[in-house]
Motif scaffolding. Structure first.
Motif, mmCIF file in Angstrom:
data_model
loop_
_atom_site.group_PDB
_atom_site.id
_atom_site.type_symbol
_atom_site.label_atom_id
_atom_site.label_comp_id
_atom_site.label_asym_id
_atom_site.label_seq_id
_atom_site.Cartn_x
_atom_site.Cartn_y
_atom_site.Cartn_z
ATOM 1 N N TRP A 138 0.868 -1.186 0.000
ATOM 2 C CA TRP A 138 0.000 0.000 0.000
ATOM 3 C C TRP A 138 0.904 1.235 0.000
ATOM 4 O O TRP A 138 1.602 1.509 0.962
ATOM 5 C CB TRP A 138 -0.901 -0.008 1.225
ATOM 6 C CG TRP A 138 -2.028 0.962 1.135
ATOM 7 C CD1 TRP A 138 -1.997 2.285 1.502
ATOM 8 C CD2 TRP A 138 -3.357 0.710 0.662
ATOM 9 N NE1 TRP A 138 -3.217 2.867 1.272
ATOM 10 C CE2 TRP A 138 -4.080 1.924 0.756
ATOM 11 C CE3 TRP A 138 -4.014 -0.419 0.170
ATOM 12 C CZ2 TRP A 138 -5.424 2.027 0.383
ATOM 13 C CZ3 TRP A 138 -5.342 -0.319 -0.211
ATOM 14 C CH2 TRP A 138 -6.027 0.889 -0.094
ATOM 15 N N SER A 145 -3.494 7.080 -2.813
ATOM 16 C CA SER A 145 -2.692 5.875 -2.618
ATOM 17 C C SER A 145 -2.891 4.935 -3.794
ATOM 18 O O SER A 145 -3.815 5.080 -4.597
ATOM 19 C CB SER A 145 -3.099 5.163 -1.323
ATOM 20 O OG SER A 145 -4.451 4.735 -1.425
ATOM 21 N N ALA A 147 -2.262 0.459 -4.529
ATOM 22 C CA ALA A 147 -1.888 -0.838 -3.969
ATOM 23 C C ALA A 147 -1.300 -1.690 -5.080
ATOM 24 O O ALA A 147 -1.978 -1.999 -6.062
ATOM 25 C CB ALA A 147 -3.114 -1.529 -3.364
ATOM 26 N N SER A 154 0.097 -7.559 -2.001
ATOM 27 C CA SER A 154 -1.350 -7.570 -1.780
ATOM 28 C C SER A 154 -1.721 -8.022 -0.378
ATOM 29 O O SER A 154 -2.804 -7.703 0.113
ATOM 30 C CB SER A 154 -2.037 -8.454 -2.823
ATOM 31 O OG SER A 154 -1.945 -7.873 -4.108
ATOM 32 N N THR A 156 -0.705 -6.859 2.207
ATOM 33 C CA THR A 156 -0.722 -5.700 3.104
ATOM 34 C C THR A 156 -2.096 -5.053 3.187
ATOM 35 O O THR A 156 -2.311 -4.206 4.060
ATOM 36 C CB THR A 156 0.289 -4.635 2.656
ATOM 37 O OG1 THR A 156 -0.106 -4.102 1.376
ATOM 38 C CG2 THR A 156 1.695 -5.195 2.569
ATOM 39 N N TRP A 157 -3.031 -5.448 2.303
ATOM 40 C CA TRP A 157 -4.359 -4.816 2.366
ATOM 41 C C TRP A 157 -5.530 -5.792 2.356
ATOM 42 O O TRP A 157 -6.666 -5.392 2.574
ATOM 43 C CB TRP A 157 -4.533 -3.742 1.297
ATOM 44 C CG TRP A 157 -4.381 -4.145 -0.131
ATOM 45 C CD1 TRP A 157 -3.226 -4.360 -0.817
ATOM 46 C CD2 TRP A 157 -5.435 -4.340 -1.091
ATOM 47 N NE1 TRP A 157 -3.490 -4.692 -2.127
ATOM 48 C CE2 TRP A 157 -4.827 -4.675 -2.324
ATOM 49 C CE3 TRP A 157 -6.815 -4.247 -1.035
ATOM 50 C CZ2 TRP A 157 -5.560 -4.921 -3.475
ATOM 51 C CZ3 TRP A 157 -7.559 -4.491 -2.187
ATOM 52 C CH2 TRP A 157 -6.926 -4.825 -3.380
ATOM 53 N N ASN A 219 -5.401 -4.397 -7.728
ATOM 54 C CA ASN A 219 -5.002 -3.000 -7.539
ATOM 55 C C ASN A 219 -6.196 -2.158 -7.099
ATOM 56 O O ASN A 219 -7.319 -2.356 -7.549
ATOM 57 C CB ASN A 219 -4.431 -2.415 -8.836
ATOM 58 C CG ASN A 219 -4.179 -0.916 -8.755
ATOM 59 O OD1 ASN A 219 -4.926 -0.109 -9.307
ATOM 60 N ND2 ASN A 219 -3.131 -0.536 -8.049
#
Length: 458
Positions: A138, A145, A147, A154, A156-157, A219
């Motif tokens: 991110w 932002s 991603a 990926s 991380t979110w 994304n």
């Protein structure tokens, strides 16, 4: 954090192992990525993001099929705090260790059963710095932002099975408050926009990807963009977003995307997704673009060759995805070769001239192409190095010379048709080349794809 997981008392040690999903997909280069014991069919992500504070809260509903009895299983997930978890609607215990989230359902999930795992989470999503100094995950921009997920960002979110061998469909719903002036942010994601709703002080968007997608290609981009919606001559929806700071330099992107898609469709087979497009952001320090599915992401206005490269990935990498990261050359070598083909057909260097410039070291991107064989990167840190790109494309040109143009392009179209929306590996590509050509190509692949060092001139 949830309580530590414990197993039901097994009858044997072997029985216990059979009831625990592996914490990894067995990838030599990325052993911690992915998980065993299940196959994800669908991600339903509901997210709320506040750009001013970079705060993200979300709920992920993961629909999967168990491939063994599961007393517990893992999800890849980095950084964000887990608020709660359920499996099939019933509370599940959870535990965190580094980037592994372990769920223990109240009742064992049976082999072959379709189940749902729900995870609620929140916090400040993190950015990952890779061994080569690049960043993923991110990433904050000057007005929002983005991603980016290759190879592991990926997680991380959203929690999931973050290995390219486990592709799934996606529904991504994201709500973002309006800015201090009451203006809405633009929100882009993969696939098609199902719904966009103004909720007064915030705006909600729902994006859907029906075709399977590897998680590293997912994304979300939030910011201020100029949105261009169009259709190709064949009726394919085109959705392009351009940061106003890049609008002048990127003025030709809206015309080039459908042109390149049509050109590639003739050579590689039908376009594999329900829409196409691009996101041109203003993040010049990022230093790379990414083939995010249906809408490649560019950190600034792309050169024509880079646009060709990322759109070619929609066939090679996105639709036909490697089973393991060591086969990355099947992504990058093919996308590089598409660049070579495009340049020749636009009146530039011929493909043979480009090949020779790589071989003799005069090409600007030829540094280091003999460092290791394209199909055998020595480490995760080198999976995106120049042998995978330039020498990978050279392999394809040697195949083309060996089998002839007609057979070569038949191979490419057959490859994208046979493995459409699936996974494939190098061995399958070699077998296809030999099948379609009727030739033994062992020496060619041993020399150009697997051998150490620079092959002798022929």
């Amino acid at each position: 954090m949830g309580t530590a997981c414990s197993d039901p008392a097994p009858h044997t040690e072997a029985g216990a192992r059979a009831r625990i999903g592996a914490a990894g997909a067995g990838d030599r280069l990325f052993p911690a990525l992915g998980n065993g014991g299940y196959d994800v069919a669908h991600y339903d992500l509901t997210l709320h993001y506040v750009p001013e504070t970079n705060h993200l809260s979300g709920t992920a509903i993961i629909t999967a099929r168990a491939t063994q009895n599961l007393a517990r299983f893992n999800l890849d997930f980095a950084g964000l705090k887990v608020r709660g978890a359920r499996v099939n609607g019933t509370g599940a215990r959870f535990a965190r260790e580094e980037n592994e989230l372990t769920l223990t359902p109240a009742k064992t999930v049976e082999d072959g059963e379709t189940f749902q795992a729900t995870v609620a989470y929140s916090g400040t999503p993190r950015m990952i710095e890779d061994a080569d100094g690049s960043v993923e995950g991110w990433i904050e921009t000057d007005d929002g932002s983005t991603a980016l997920g290759q190879p592991a960002g990926s997680m991380t979110w959203f929690p999931g099975n973050h290995h390219p061998s486990d592709k799934a469909a996606y529904d991504i719903r994201i709500t973002v408050p309006k800015d201090e002036d009451g203006d809405p942010y633009d929100v882009l994601s993969n696939g098609e926009l199902v719904e966009e709703e103004d909720k007064g002080d915030r705006v909600g968007s729902h994006w859907r990807s029906r075709e399977p997608m590897a998680s590293y290609l997912a994304n979300i981009s939030v910011g201020y963009f100029e949105i261009i919606k169009d259709r190709t001559d064949d009726g394919l929806p085109v959705h392009i977003a351009v940061d106003p700071d890049e609008a002048e330099e990127a003025a030709d992107v809206a015309d080039l995307v459908p042109e390149i898609v049509a050109w590639a469709s003739e050579r590689f087979g039908p376009y594999p997704f329900s829409s196409t497009g691009a996101v041109v952001d203003h993040l010049p320090d990022l230093g790379y673009a990414l083939e995010t599915q249906t809408k490649p992401y560019f950190d600034s206005a792309p050169e024509e060759s880079l646009l060709v490269h990322e759109l070619a990935h929609q066939w090679f990498g996105n639709s036909v995805t490697p089973r393991e990261w060591k086969d990355m050359w099947l992504n990058e070598g093919f996308a590089n070769y598409a660049e070579w083909l495009w340049e020749e057909e636009q009146g530039g260097r011929t493909v043979q001239e480009t090949f020779e410039s790589f071989y003799d070291g005069t090409h600007a991107e030829s540094d280091g192409i003999w460092d290791f064989p394209p199909a055998d990167p020595p480490s995760a840190a080198r999976v995106s190095d120049s042998p995978v790109y330039g020498r990978g494309a050279m392999v394809l040109h040697k195949v083309r010379q060996a089998v002839g143009d007609k057979t070569f392009f038949t191979i490419l179209r057959t490859w994208t048709r046979q493995h459409r929306h699936g996974n494939a590996d190098t061995g399958q590509f070699i077998a296809l080349c030999e099948q379609k050509s009727g030739k033994d190509l062992t020496e060619l692949f041993e020399t150009w794809l697997y051998a150490e060092g620079k092959p002798a001139a022929t």
